[in-house]
Design a protein around this motif. Structure first.
Motif, PDB file in Angstrom:
ATOM      1  N   ARG A   1       4.754   7.146  10.111  1.00 27.86           N
ATOM      2  CA  ARG A   1       4.704   7.461   8.680  1.00 27.86           C
ATOM      3  C   ARG A   1       3.904   8.744   8.439  1.00 27.86           C
ATOM      4  NH1 ARG A   1       2.462   2.973   7.007  1.00 27.86           N
ATOM      5  NH2 ARG A   1       0.343   3.780   6.949  1.00 27.86           N
ATOM      6  N   THR A   2       2.788   8.906   9.140  1.00 25.01           N
ATOM      7  CA  THR A   2       1.950  10.084   8.932  1.00 25.01           C
ATOM      8  C   THR A   2       2.622  11.346   9.456  1.00 25.01           C
ATOM      9  OG1 THR A   2      -0.030   8.711   9.008  1.00 25.01           O
ATOM     10  CG2 THR A   2      -0.325  11.074   9.372  1.00 25.01           C
ATOM     11  N   ARG A   3       3.330  11.256  10.565  1.00 24.25           N
ATOM     12  CA  ARG A   3       4.076  12.410  11.055  1.00 24.25           C
ATOM     13  C   ARG A   3       5.183  12.779  10.066  1.00 24.25           C
ATOM     14  NH1 ARG A   3       3.556  10.966  17.475  1.00 24.25           N
ATOM     15  NH2 ARG A   3       1.939  12.525  17.884  1.00 24.25           N
ATOM     16  N   HIS A   4       5.770  11.798   9.433  1.00 23.33           N
ATOM     17  CA  HIS A   4       6.761  12.062   8.388  1.00 23.33           C
ATOM     18  C   HIS A   4       6.124  12.835   7.231  1.00 23.33           C
ATOM     19  CE1 HIS A   4       9.541  11.282   5.064  1.00 23.33           C
ATOM     20  NE2 HIS A   4       8.551  10.678   4.430  1.00 23.33           N
ATOM     21  N   LEU A   5       4.946  12.389   6.762  1.00 21.06           N
ATOM     22  CA  LEU A   5       4.278  13.049   5.643  1.00 21.06           C
ATOM     23  C   LEU A   5       3.729  14.414   6.044  1.00 21.06           C
ATOM     24  CD1 LEU A   5       2.429   9.992   4.056  1.00 21.06           C
ATOM     25  CD2 LEU A   5       4.527  11.102   3.259  1.00 21.06           C
ATOM     26  N   LEU A   6       3.297  14.547   7.280  1.00 24.11           N
ATOM     27  CA  LEU A   6       2.849  15.852   7.767  1.00 24.11           C
ATOM     28  C   LEU A   6       4.013  16.836   7.779  1.00 24.11           C
ATOM     29  CD1 LEU A   6       0.505  17.493   8.973  1.00 24.11           C
ATOM     30  CD2 LEU A   6       1.160  16.630  11.226  1.00 24.11           C
ATOM     31  N   GLY A   7       5.219  16.328   8.022  1.00 24.97           N
ATOM     32  CA  GLY A   7       6.401  17.181   7.993  1.00 24.97           C
ATOM     33  C   GLY A   7       6.800  17.595   6.590  1.00 24.97           C
ATOM     34  N   THR A   8       6.665  16.686   5.617  1.00 27.29           N
ATOM     35  CA  THR A   8       7.074  17.007   4.243  1.00 27.29           C
ATOM     36  C   THR A   8       5.969  17.695   3.456  1.00 27.29           C
ATOM     37  OG1 THR A   8       6.390  14.824   3.385  1.00 27.29           O
ATOM     38  CG2 THR A   8       8.661  15.044   4.177  1.00 27.29           C
ATOM     39  N   ASP A   9       4.698  17.376   3.751  1.00 26.62           N
ATOM     40  CA  ASP A   9       3.569  17.872   2.958  1.00 26.62           C
ATOM     41  C   ASP A   9       2.390  18.271   3.847  1.00 26.62           C
ATOM     42  OD1 ASP A   9       3.953  16.926  -0.241  1.00 26.62           O
ATOM     43  OD2 ASP A   9       5.133  15.789   1.226  1.00 26.62           O
TER      44      ASP A   9
ATOM     45  N   ALA B   1      -1.969   8.645   0.649  1.00 28.12           N
ATOM     46  CA  ALA B   1      -1.468   7.650   1.600  1.00 28.12           C
ATOM     47  C   ALA B   1      -2.578   7.031   2.426  1.00 28.12           C
ATOM     48  CB  ALA B   1      -0.430   8.298   2.527  1.00 28.12           C
ATOM     49  N   SER B   2      -3.562   7.837   2.841  1.00 30.11           N
ATOM     50  CA  SER B   2      -4.623   7.335   3.717  1.00 30.11           C
ATOM     51  C   SER B   2      -5.850   8.222   3.603  1.00 30.11           C
ATOM     52  CB  SER B   2      -4.130   7.280   5.171  1.00 30.11           C
ATOM     53  OG  SER B   2      -4.974   6.476   5.961  1.00 30.11           O
ATOM     54  N   TYR B   3      -7.029   7.600   3.738  1.00 30.25           N
ATOM     55  CA  TYR B   3      -8.280   8.342   3.551  1.00 30.25           C
ATOM     56  C   TYR B   3      -9.405   7.525   4.186  1.00 30.25           C
ATOM     57  CZ  TYR B   3     -12.199  10.304   0.748  1.00 30.25           C
ATOM     58  OH  TYR B   3     -13.361  10.858   0.309  1.00 30.25           O
ATOM     59  N   ALA B   4     -10.059   8.093   5.195  1.00 30.28           N
ATOM     60  CA  ALA B   4     -11.103   7.344   5.892  1.00 30.28           C
ATOM     61  C   ALA B   4     -12.068   8.298   6.575  1.00 30.28           C
ATOM     62  CB  ALA B   4     -10.496   6.388   6.921  1.00 30.28           C
ATOM     63  N   VAL B   5     -13.319   7.859   6.678  1.00 29.74           N
ATOM     64  CA  VAL B   5     -14.369   8.548   7.420  1.00 29.74           C
ATOM     65  C   VAL B   5     -14.962   7.542   8.398  1.00 29.74           C
ATOM     66  CG1 VAL B   5     -16.630   9.678   7.262  1.00 29.74           C
ATOM     67  CG2 VAL B   5     -14.876  10.130   5.524  1.00 29.74           C
ATOM     68  N   VAL B   6     -15.252   7.974   9.614  1.00 22.05           N
ATOM     69  CA  VAL B   6     -15.811   7.052  10.610  1.00 22.05           C
ATOM     70  C   VAL B   6     -17.122   6.477  10.072  1.00 22.05           C
ATOM     71  CG1 VAL B   6     -14.714   8.166  12.584  1.00 22.05           C
ATOM     72  CG2 VAL B   6     -16.954   8.950  11.829  1.00 22.05           C
ATOM     73  N   PRO B   7     -17.408   5.198  10.333  1.00 20.06           N
ATOM     74  CA  PRO B   7     -18.589   4.535   9.754  1.00 20.06           C
ATOM     75  C   PRO B   7     -19.895   5.297   9.957  1.00 20.06           C
ATOM     76  CG  PRO B   7     -17.159   2.914  10.764  1.00 20.06           C
ATOM     77  CD  PRO B   7     -16.568   4.254  11.082  1.00 20.06           C
ATOM     78  N   GLY B   8     -20.125   5.890  11.116  1.00 23.60           N
ATOM     79  CA  GLY B   8     -21.384   6.573  11.373  1.00 23.60           C
ATOM     80  C   GLY B   8     -21.580   7.862  10.610  1.00 23.60           C
ATOM     81  N   SER B   9     -20.523   8.373   9.996  1.00 20.30           N
ATOM     82  CA  SER B   9     -20.611   9.642   9.262  1.00 20.30           C
ATOM     83  C   SER B   9     -20.483   9.454   7.756  1.00 20.30           C
ATOM     84  CB  SER B   9     -19.515  10.597   9.757  1.00 20.30           C
ATOM     85  OG  SER B   9     -19.694  10.924  11.113  1.00 20.30           O
ATOM     86  N   GLN B  10     -20.530   8.214   7.276  1.00 15.99           N
ATOM     87  CA  GLN B  10     -20.421   7.962   5.848  1.00 15.99           C
ATOM     88  C   GLN B  10     -21.763   8.196   5.160  1.00 15.99           C
ATOM     89  OE1 GLN B  10     -18.833   3.993   5.541  1.00 15.99           O
ATOM     90  NE2 GLN B  10     -16.856   4.550   6.442  1.00 15.99           N
TER      91      GLN B  10
END
Length: 282
Positions: free
Chosen positions: A46-54, A83-92
């Motif tokens: 799904r992310t490769r699809h969105l990287l291709g369109t946007d 679609a997705s948004y995250a930061v690794v726990p140690g860097s929050q």
């Protein structure tokens, strides 16, 4: 973000979401599980699809140790979506999340509307609110349905990519923008069912419940939801806003349990209905 970043980005989001689920865990809920390999493969596709369109809406943050965060956003017919948004726990808690979200929001600055699914994470909720989003509580239905309560379901058929024009028309009527190219990846990952009668039209992608549902009227939406419930032994129906009380009626009639978690965050638009959003593609 580049194509080579996507597998690492998948793990970043998997670990980040698992940490959040563990932190927000309620004793009555099933124990949080790290995203399994098959779901991870779907995320990557799904992310490769969105990287291709946007490509302009997809960003990563990194330092000398590696990737620290990821954001995936896209635009469909003047609607900006996250679609997705995250930061690794140690860097929050260091301002990285705000800095990472900024270029994604900038990508959608020409959009007329905005839509995303938000968790109960207080920091993320404040960030979305500060960006101009109105937060609408969401419910979900879960459990093993009582099959004696499932009615006879008619006027529902398996769909195909030949139904894209119909589905895009329903999308525009319910949420104000078509899914367009996203139907390609949705069709690959879920079972599509369609109801197209003189009284109403609708469609749903099914995956142990509902992955996405849109219809022109409540009766058609309820028919599709009953099909989803009948097709699974362990059902999850998520992203139910109060405007979609018809889904609560069906779920409780089927013997499912009702609970609440997260928000549908909207900018310059009303909660879509009859509509159950997809977690990533909305």
């Amino acid at each position: 973000m580049t194509d080579e970043d996507v597998p690492t980005a998948e793990r970043i989001t998997a670990v980040g979401f698992h940490e959040l689920d563990t932190r927000m865990f309620r004793r009555a809920w099933p124990e949080p599980q790290l995203r399994p390999p098959d779901r991870g493969a779907n995320w990557i596709a799904r992310t490769r699809h969105l990287l291709g369109t946007d490509p302009g809406g997809c960003w990563v943050a990194e330092d000398g140790t590696g990737m620290l965060g990821v954001v995936v956003s896209f635009e469909r017919e003047k609607m900006w979506l996250l679609a997705s948004y995250a930061v690794v726990p140690g860097s929050q808690g260091l301002g990285l999340g705000k800095a990472l979200l900024a270029p994604a929001l900038d990508y959608g600055k020409g959009s007329l509307r905005g839509m995303l699914n938000a968790s109960n994470d207080p920091k993320a909720v404040r960030r979305y609110h500060a960006a101009g989003f109105t937060l609408h509580p969401q419910m979900f239905l879960r459990g093993t349905p009582d099959r004696s309560r499932i009615p006879v379901i008619d006027r529902v058929r398996d769909g195909s990519l030949g139904d894209v024009d119909l589905m895009d028309s329903i999308d525009r009527r319910t949420r104000g923008a078509a899914h367009g190219p996203d139907h390609q990846i949705l069709f690959q990952q879920y079972r599509l069912v369609v109801s197209d009668t003189s009284g109403g039209q609708g469609y749903a992608y099914l995956d142990d419940g509902v992955a996405l549902l849109a219809a022109t009227d409540r009766r058609t939406a309820a028919r599709l939801l009953w099909e989803a419930i009948a097709s699974s032994d362990d059902v999850l129906v998520g992203h139910v806003t109060p405007e979609n009380s018809w889904a609560v009626d069906v779920g409780l009639a089927a013997g499912l349990e009702l609970d609440q978690a997260g928000f549908l965050a909207l900018r310059h638009m009303r909660p879509p209905a009859p509509y159950l959003a997809n977690g990533a593609l909305m």
